[in-house]
Design an enzyme around this catalytic site. Structure first.
Site, PDB file in Angstrom:
ATOM      1  N   ASP A 170       0.857  -1.175   0.000  1.00 30.47           N
ATOM      2  CA  ASP A 170       0.000   0.000   0.000  1.00 30.47           C
ATOM      3  C   ASP A 170       0.904   1.239   0.000  1.00 30.47           C
ATOM      4  OD1 ASP A 170      -2.395   1.619   0.492  1.00 30.47           O
ATOM      5  OD2 ASP A 170      -1.634   1.791   2.536  1.00 30.47           O
ATOM      6  N   ASP A 230      -0.260   5.178   0.976  1.00 29.61           N
ATOM      7  CA  ASP A 230      -0.528   6.143   2.056  1.00 29.61           C
ATOM      8  C   ASP A 230      -0.707   5.431   3.400  1.00 29.61           C
ATOM      9  OD1 ASP A 230      -0.506   8.110   0.101  1.00 29.61           O
ATOM     10  OD2 ASP A 230      -2.674   8.010  -0.210  1.00 29.61           O
TER      11      ASP A 230
END
Length: 204
Positions: free
Chosen positions: A26, A28
């Protein structure tokens, strides 16, 4: 593939017929600081402490790193693709200074109301990654800071790892969010996740 597909693909090479060592991350809250107001511009993109160094360790150990990221700020009109490209250019530049590399960035540009198949927790981004790189995702480690990151990866066959940064930072002192896929491992941050991956692959 259009906007929901591949943003950038860099430096991909197969490894002599051997299964490529692939990690899906991922963005953020996992690599960079997250914001309730969204990360909308390069100056707002700030790496988490030790995150770039951790990715560089993967690079040096022969791993390919790919990002799978929801970027609904595009669909909400908060920033445009040029701004997203500029954020990733900054990320690549900072990472290169550490000797690291991200091979590709896959993102979902849609808002939740668009009911797409690529917005996590649905596995569409992961399926795109598997198709683009031509590799099965069963057992591929994936790390993120939210349940939806891991649900998406697990649905595609990946091995789920939760980092206790970003949305999961409140669990650093104990507990875990509800709804994690079975077999999820918890790590203090991206550096701890990378240490786990590298120590496991180095074991006899």
């Amino acid at each position: 593939m259009g906007r929901q597909g591949l943003l950038q693909q860099l430096h991909f090479q197969t490894q002599g017929g051997a299964r490529m060592k692939l990690v899906i991350l991922d963005r953020d809250g996992t690599i960079n600081r997250d914001s309730d107001d969204y990360v909308k511009a390069p100056e707002e993109w700030e790496p988490l402490p030790g995150a770039l160094e951790a990715i560089a360790r993967l690079t040096h150990a022969g791993w390919h790193v790919v990002i799978a990221s929801n970027q609904s700020g595009l669909g909400r009109g908060l920033f445009d693709v040029a701004s997203l490209n500029a954020m990733h250019a900054k990320m690549h530049k900072l990472l290169a200074a550490q000797g690291g590399r991200i091979d590709a960035v896959f993102y979902c540009p849609h808002s939740p109301e668009e009911s797409c198949t690529c917005r996590k927790p649905l596995p569409g981004l992961f399926e795109q990654i598997g198709a683009r790189f031509g590799v099965p995702l069963k057992g591929v480690p994936t790390a993120g800071d939210s349940v939806r990151d891991l649900l998406a990866g697990a649905a595609a066959g990946c091995e789920p790892h939760l980092v206790l940064t970003g949305k999961s930072e409140p669990y650093k002192d104990g507990g875990q969010p509800e709804g994690l896929p079975e077999g999820t491992r918890l790590h203090a941050d991206l550096g701890a996740f990378v240490e786990f991956v590298l120590s496991r692959t180095a074991a006899p």
